[in-house]
Design a protein around this motif. Structure first.
Motif, PDB file in Angstrom:
ATOM      1  N   GLY A  39       0.790  -1.220   0.000  1.00  0.00           N
ATOM      2  CA  GLY A  39       0.000   0.000   0.000  1.00  0.00           C
ATOM      3  C   GLY A  39       0.819   1.265   0.000  1.00  0.00           C
ATOM      4  N   ALA A  40       2.144   1.164   0.119  1.00  0.00           N
ATOM      5  CA  ALA A  40       2.987   2.359   0.104  1.00  0.00           C
ATOM      6  C   ALA A  40       2.939   3.017  -1.272  1.00  0.00           C
ATOM      7  N   LEU A  41       2.840   4.330  -1.288  1.00  0.00           N
ATOM      8  CA  LEU A  41       2.820   5.096  -2.532  1.00  0.00           C
ATOM      9  C   LEU A  41       4.250   5.309  -3.002  1.00  0.00           C
ATOM     10  N   LEU A  42       4.593   4.791  -4.183  1.00  0.00           N
ATOM     11  CA  LEU A  42       5.950   4.866  -4.699  1.00  0.00           C
ATOM     12  C   LEU A  42       6.179   6.064  -5.611  1.00  0.00           C
TER      13      LEU A  42
ATOM     14  N   ASP B  65      -4.584  -2.666  -1.749  1.00  0.00           N
ATOM     15  CA  ASP B  65      -3.384  -1.847  -1.637  1.00  0.00           C
ATOM     16  C   ASP B  65      -3.497  -0.534  -2.396  1.00  0.00           C
ATOM     17  N   ILE B  66      -4.278  -0.488  -3.485  1.00  0.00           N
ATOM     18  CA  ILE B  66      -4.445   0.812  -4.144  1.00  0.00           C
ATOM     19  C   ILE B  66      -5.300   1.731  -3.279  1.00  0.00           C
TER      20      ILE B  66
ATOM     21  N   GLN C 121      -5.179   6.674  -0.017  1.00  0.00           N
ATOM     22  CA  GLN C 121      -5.371   7.380   1.251  1.00  0.00           C
ATOM     23  C   GLN C 121      -4.169   8.235   1.631  1.00  0.00           C
ATOM     24  N   THR C 122      -3.000   7.984   1.042  1.00  0.00           N
ATOM     25  CA  THR C 122      -1.799   8.733   1.403  1.00  0.00           C
ATOM     26  C   THR C 122      -1.410   9.777   0.362  1.00  0.00           C
ATOM     27  N   ILE C 123      -2.210   9.953  -0.698  1.00  0.00           N
ATOM     28  CA  ILE C 123      -1.908  11.000  -1.676  1.00  0.00           C
ATOM     29  C   ILE C 123      -2.017  12.350  -0.971  1.00  0.00           C
TER      30      ILE C 123
ATOM     31  N   TYR D 229       2.453   1.855  -6.716  1.00  0.00           N
ATOM     32  CA  TYR D 229       2.351   1.536  -5.297  1.00  0.00           C
ATOM     33  C   TYR D 229       2.822   0.104  -5.061  1.00  0.00           C
ATOM     34  N   VAL D 230       2.907  -0.289  -3.803  1.00  0.00           N
ATOM     35  CA  VAL D 230       3.369  -1.628  -3.446  1.00  0.00           C
ATOM     36  C   VAL D 230       2.163  -2.538  -3.206  1.00  0.00           C
TER      37      VAL D 230
END
Length: 380
Positions: free
Chosen positions: A23-26, A147-148, A153-155, A46-47
């Motif tokens: 779920g990490a934004l790359l 995960d997307i 949620q972190t954008i 993302y991961v």
């Protein structure tokens, strides 16, 4: 077998993912979508995770209707597209940017509700060097969905960290939506998943293997064989395909959905060492783990299906419905007196209405916790 690099767009080259959690934004960039007016949109990397729980890069799109006073202030809905192909330039995020996404009407319906919409490309599409697409693989498809949502949620420009979440998909997109519902309690318990709507759900790929292979569209049998073998690459799943069949598979892996349906007209079983390749013990092992309904969602679901569906027999979805209900899962059902593509259109309005009702309901979630690693059952 790997997808050739699409060197014309280096955005899809993934950075190093070591140290990042699912779920990490790359990576992200603003996108202009010719088919949609008055929206803000981003393409993201993302991961996600594969069938073994290993991390890998994935791509997708996040779209916000400009009507929102605060971007992302409404619910967050993952829209899961149906089969787009095995490789090449057929990822939904690429088609959206090029103005050629065929499911744009459904995406627009979700945006019209004021929802932020996250659209996963699916494992093996978009990102360089991770193909071919793992068509019909439930775990990797469900993980890409969950995960997307985490990544969206972190954008930084959005305000959807605590947004209620819904998922909507059709055909294999409906399959991944259902897997996301089944996986969420263990894989992503921190997500406020309120409900899922899924049409023409492919609940048991093993039931469809011979139907696809001997039916009017044997290309889907080729795609299913390649996708599931890719998802379970630790198993010797292509050992039953002869050298000529292996050559054909090398073409399938770079084909769009249209090409898969049009070009590959001979059954894959004709290129195997046995007439019933999916009865092979290794395949039975993998296919048994691909059946939906082996875990119970904790959110309500709305399932719908066409009585005349030639691609996905309605009996498989009816069995899934009954399995869920027997386990106490809240499931609504609608069947339509028409075929596969007509049902996608006919059922969309009710799917959105049902999802809207789910999103407005505040469930009791005393067990809300941080993310956990879902135990993979794909490896022997």
């Amino acid at each position: 077998m790997t997808e050739p690099r699409l060197a014309d767009d280096e955005f899809y080259t993934a950075p190093e993912i070591t140290g990042h959690q699912p779920g990490a934004l790359l990576k992200m960039r603003k996108a202009v979508l010719p088919q949609l007016d008055s929206v803000q949109a981003w393409q993201i990397l993302y991961v996600a995770t594969d069938n073994f729980g290993e991390k890998l890069p994935a791509s997708g799109s996040v779209i916000v209707p400009d009507s929102n006073a605060a971007a992302g202030a409404g619910p967050l809905v993952a829209y899961v597209p149906s089969f787009h192909g095995m490789g090449g330039r057929c990822a939904p995020s690429q088609l959206l940017q090029g103005g050629a996404e065929r499911e744009i009407d459904h995406i627009a319906m979700a945006l019209d509700r004021g929802w932020t919409v996250a659209i996963p490309d699916g494992r093996g599409l978009g990102v360089h060097d991770v193909g071919p697409h793992t068509f019909l693989a439930g775990f990797s498809g469900g993980a890409a969905v969950l995960d997307i949502v985490r990544a969206a949620q972190t954008i930084p420009d959005l305000d959807c960290l605590d947004a209620p979440i819904g998922v909507w998909g059709y055909a294999d997109g409906g399959r991944y939506a259902v897997w996301a519902a089944e996986m969420a309690p263990d894989y992503a318990p921190e997500l406020d998943l309120r409900g899922v709507t899924a049409g023409a759900v492919i609940a048991d790929p093993g039931e469809l293997a011979e139907r696809y292979d001997l039916g009017p569209y044997p290309g889907l049998g080729w795609a299913a064989t390649l996708g599931l073998a890719r998802a379970n690459s630790h198993l010797p799943m292509l050992h039953m395909v002869n050298p000529i069949g292996q050559t054909v598979l090398s073409f399938v892996q770079n084909s769009t959905a249209t090409q898969v349906l049009a070009r590959f007209g001979r059954p894959i079983s004709q290129y195997c060492d046995r007439a019933d390749p999916w009865s092979d013990p290794v395949w039975r092992y993998a296919l048994d783990r691909e059946r939906s309904g082996q875990r119970n969602p904790r959110c309500p679901l709305h399932l719908y299906h066409g009585t005349d569906d030639i691609f996905v027999p309605i009996e498989t979805a009816e069995h899934l419905r009954d399995t869920y209900r027997a386990a106490g899962v809240e499931v609504s059902w609608r069947d339509y007196q028409c075929g596969h593509y007509e049902t996608a259109t006919e059922g969309a309005s009710e799917a959105v209405t049902r999802l809207s009702a789910y999103l407005q309901h505040q469930p009791d979630r005393p067990d809300k916790a941080g993310p956990t690693t879902f135990p993979s059952e794909a490896a022997p």
